[in-house]
Design a protein around this motif. Sequence first.
Motif, PDB file in Angstrom:
ATOM      1  N   SER A 278      42.351  46.972  38.084  1.00  0.00           N
ATOM      2  CA  SER A 278      42.745  45.568  38.327  1.00  0.00           C
ATOM      3  C   SER A 278      42.477  45.179  36.597  1.00  0.00           C
ATOM      4  CB  SER A 278      42.094  44.702  38.922  1.00  0.00           C
ATOM      5  OG  SER A 278      42.438  43.480  39.061  1.00  0.00           O
ATOM      6  N   ILE A 279      43.662  44.293  36.306  1.00  0.00           N
ATOM      7  CA  ILE A 279      43.316  43.677  34.721  1.00  0.00           C
ATOM      8  C   ILE A 279      43.211  42.273  35.135  1.00  0.00           C
ATOM      9  CG2 ILE A 279      44.213  45.136  33.632  1.00  0.00           C
ATOM     10  CD1 ILE A 279      46.884  43.525  33.467  1.00  0.00           C
ATOM     11  N   VAL A 280      43.196  41.664  36.503  1.00  0.00           N
ATOM     12  CA  VAL A 280      43.039  40.105  36.561  1.00  0.00           C
ATOM     13  C   VAL A 280      41.669  39.708  37.249  1.00  0.00           C
ATOM     14  CG1 VAL A 280      45.510  39.836  36.608  1.00  0.00           C
ATOM     15  CG2 VAL A 280      44.314  40.307  38.814  1.00  0.00           C
ATOM     16  N   ASP A 281      40.793  40.671  37.626  1.00  0.00           N
ATOM     17  CA  ASP A 281      39.802  40.280  38.274  1.00  0.00           C
ATOM     18  C   ASP A 281      38.430  40.517  37.199  1.00  0.00           C
ATOM     19  OD1 ASP A 281      40.515  39.838  41.071  1.00  0.00           O
ATOM     20  OD2 ASP A 281      41.367  41.736  40.622  1.00  0.00           O
ATOM     21  N   GLY A 282      38.486  40.084  36.131  1.00  0.00           N
ATOM     22  CA  GLY A 282      37.329  40.091  35.195  1.00  0.00           C
ATOM     23  C   GLY A 282      37.940  40.923  33.904  1.00  0.00           C
ATOM     24  N   PRO A 283      37.189  40.950  32.879  1.00  0.00           N
ATOM     25  CA  PRO A 283      37.407  41.282  31.671  1.00  0.00           C
ATOM     26  C   PRO A 283      37.697  42.932  31.714  1.00  0.00           C
ATOM     27  CG  PRO A 283      35.361  40.846  31.432  1.00  0.00           C
ATOM     28  CD  PRO A 283      35.800  40.308  32.900  1.00  0.00           C
ATOM     29  N   GLY A 284      38.759  43.541  30.750  1.00  0.00           N
ATOM     30  CA  GLY A 284      38.826  44.592  30.757  1.00  0.00           C
ATOM     31  C   GLY A 284      39.674  45.340  32.144  1.00  0.00           C
ATOM     32  N   ILE A 285      39.635  46.589  32.201  1.00  0.00           N
ATOM     33  CA  ILE A 285      40.351  47.489  33.540  1.00  0.00           C
ATOM     34  C   ILE A 285      39.112  47.655  34.596  1.00  0.00           C
ATOM     35  CG2 ILE A 285      41.212  49.524  34.436  1.00  0.00           C
ATOM     36  CD1 ILE A 285      42.442  50.020  31.646  1.00  0.00           C
ATOM     37  N   ARG A 286      39.061  47.108  35.846  1.00  0.00           N
ATOM     38  CA  ARG A 286      37.954  46.913  36.722  1.00  0.00           C
ATOM     39  C   ARG A 286      38.459  47.812  38.124  1.00  0.00           C
ATOM     40  NH1 ARG A 286      34.755  44.425  34.101  1.00  0.00           N
ATOM     41  NH2 ARG A 286      33.272  44.348  35.587  1.00  0.00           N
ATOM     42  N   LEU A 287      37.359  48.232  38.493  1.00  0.00           N
ATOM     43  CA  LEU A 287      37.513  48.373  40.227  1.00  0.00           C
ATOM     44  C   LEU A 287      37.151  47.575  40.988  1.00  0.00           C
ATOM     45  CD1 LEU A 287      37.312  51.986  41.902  1.00  0.00           C
ATOM     46  CD2 LEU A 287      35.677  49.764  42.712  1.00  0.00           C
ATOM     47  N   VAL A 288      37.805  46.953  41.984  1.00  0.00           N
ATOM     48  CA  VAL A 288      37.614  45.794  42.754  1.00  0.00           C
ATOM     49  C   VAL A 288      37.470  45.994  43.996  1.00  0.00           C
ATOM     50  CG1 VAL A 288      38.103  43.295  43.477  1.00  0.00           C
ATOM     51  CG2 VAL A 288      39.300  44.257  41.079  1.00  0.00           C
ATOM     52  N   VAL A 289      36.078  45.819  44.516  1.00  0.00           N
ATOM     53  CA  VAL A 289      35.533  45.961  46.058  1.00  0.00           C
ATOM     54  C   VAL A 289      35.715  44.534  46.571  1.00  0.00           C
ATOM     55  CG1 VAL A 289      33.778  46.519  47.209  1.00  0.00           C
ATOM     56  CG2 VAL A 289      34.033  47.629  45.293  1.00  0.00           C
ATOM     57  N   PHE A 290      36.610  44.352  47.515  1.00  0.00           N
ATOM     58  CA  PHE A 290      36.809  43.224  48.240  1.00  0.00           C
ATOM     59  C   PHE A 290      35.667  43.321  49.823  1.00  0.00           C
ATOM     60  CE2 PHE A 290      40.576  43.393  45.714  1.00  0.00           C
ATOM     61  CZ  PHE A 290      40.570  42.068  45.583  1.00  0.00           C
ATOM     62  N   THR A 291      34.789  42.663  49.745  1.00  0.00           N
ATOM     63  CA  THR A 291      33.496  42.676  50.655  1.00  0.00           C
ATOM     64  C   THR A 291      34.423  42.181  51.921  1.00  0.00           C
ATOM     65  OG1 THR A 291      32.553  40.762  49.893  1.00  0.00           O
ATOM     66  CG2 THR A 291      31.731  42.846  49.003  1.00  0.00           C
ATOM     67  N   GLN A 292      33.635  42.429  53.082  1.00  0.00           N
ATOM     68  CA  GLN A 292      34.182  41.893  54.475  1.00  0.00           C
ATOM     69  C   GLN A 292      33.139  40.858  54.914  1.00  0.00           C
ATOM     70  OE1 GLN A 292      37.286  42.692  55.956  1.00  0.00           O
ATOM     71  NE2 GLN A 292      36.772  40.796  57.143  1.00  0.00           N
ATOM     72  N   GLY A 293      33.704  39.721  55.222  1.00  0.00           N
ATOM     73  CA  GLY A 293      32.489  38.830  55.600  1.00  0.00           C
ATOM     74  C   GLY A 293      32.443  37.352  54.677  1.00  0.00           C
ATOM     75  N   CYS A 294      32.914  36.264  55.213  1.00  0.00           N
ATOM     76  CA  CYS A 294      32.546  35.341  54.415  1.00  0.00           C
ATOM     77  C   CYS A 294      32.521  33.741  55.245  1.00  0.00           C
ATOM     78  CB  CYS A 294      33.603  34.883  53.582  1.00  0.00           C
ATOM     79  SG  CYS A 294      33.671  33.352  52.163  1.00  0.00           S
TER      80      CYS A 294
ATOM     81  N   LEU B 113      46.924  27.429  38.462  1.00  0.00           N
ATOM     82  CA  LEU B 113      47.625  28.831  38.099  1.00  0.00           C
ATOM     83  C   LEU B 113      47.442  29.458  36.531  1.00  0.00           C
ATOM     84  CD1 LEU B 113      50.659  28.544  40.397  1.00  0.00           C
ATOM     85  CD2 LEU B 113      48.534  29.512  41.041  1.00  0.00           C
ATOM     86  N   ILE B 114      46.719  28.544  35.862  1.00  0.00           N
ATOM     87  CA  ILE B 114      46.849  28.792  34.499  1.00  0.00           C
ATOM     88  C   ILE B 114      45.175  29.237  34.105  1.00  0.00           C
ATOM     89  CG2 ILE B 114      48.579  27.448  33.562  1.00  0.00           C
ATOM     90  CD1 ILE B 114      46.732  25.393  32.683  1.00  0.00           C
ATOM     91  N   LEU B 115      44.108  29.051  35.127  1.00  0.00           N
ATOM     92  CA  LEU B 115      42.899  29.545  34.762  1.00  0.00           C
ATOM     93  C   LEU B 115      42.686  30.873  34.772  1.00  0.00           C
ATOM     94  CD1 LEU B 115      41.116  27.033  37.195  1.00  0.00           C
ATOM     95  CD2 LEU B 115      41.160  26.667  34.651  1.00  0.00           C
ATOM     96  N   LYS B 116      41.820  31.353  33.846  1.00  0.00           N
ATOM     97  CA  LYS B 116      41.719  32.920  33.772  1.00  0.00           C
ATOM     98  C   LYS B 116      40.485  32.980  34.825  1.00  0.00           C
ATOM     99  CE  LYS B 116      40.632  35.984  29.970  1.00  0.00           C
ATOM    100  NZ  LYS B 116      40.069  36.362  28.244  1.00  0.00           N
ATOM    101  N   PHE B 117      40.970  34.076  35.559  1.00  0.00           N
ATOM    102  CA  PHE B 117      39.781  34.669  36.445  1.00  0.00           C
ATOM    103  C   PHE B 117      39.407  33.607  37.726  1.00  0.00           C
ATOM    104  CE2 PHE B 117      38.344  37.041  32.436  1.00  0.00           C
ATOM    105  CZ  PHE B 117      39.492  38.119  32.617  1.00  0.00           C
ATOM    106  N   ARG B 118      39.973  32.566  37.736  1.00  0.00           N
ATOM    107  CA  ARG B 118      39.574  31.600  38.541  1.00  0.00           C
ATOM    108  C   ARG B 118      40.686  30.938  39.425  1.00  0.00           C
ATOM    109  NH1 ARG B 118      37.010  27.359  35.044  1.00  0.00           N
ATOM    110  NH2 ARG B 118      38.685  28.220  33.498  1.00  0.00           N
TER     111      ARG B 118
END
Length: 155
Positions: free
Chosen positions: A12-28, A134-139
């Motif tokens: 992913s390139i939208v979930d933080g700087p650079g190329i990232r592996l994103v883990v979506f945890t379960q439970g909130c 929709l214009i905020l970076k990473f938020r």
Amino acid sequence: MKLRVAGIIEESIVDGPGIRLVVFTQGCKHNCIGCHNPETHSFTGGKLIDIDSIVHMVKSNPLLDGITLSGGEPFEQVKECAILAKKVKELGLSVVTYTGYTFEEILKDRNLRELLIYTDILIDGKFDIRKKSLILKFRGSTNQRIIDVKKYLGN
């Protein structure tokens, strides 16, 4: 040790700087109105994945700059996420953590700080649909902050 996850995005390139592996945890328990991952709210959904298998995914991709822990709420599985984050840091990669808690709330809770010490960048605060942008970076909303944890904690 296993982590309950809703899913993993390998690049992913939208979930933080650079190329990232994103883990979506379960439970909130925040249940933010307008959350873009409402399927992650249940604490019994998702699937259990061995932390070492996630680390193997990270090691298998030399393009990665790090991982992003998202959710759900990573701090609901603080011990498991801290172990994963520590192993990723030992590989020389960065850790971004998204949370509905504020930085100040995390600092006050000894248990929550366990993950914070392995986090480089924290995106904090509940998503607020009234402050959506929709214009905020990473938020997703203007109340959320990008915090350089290493700078603040000096680690």
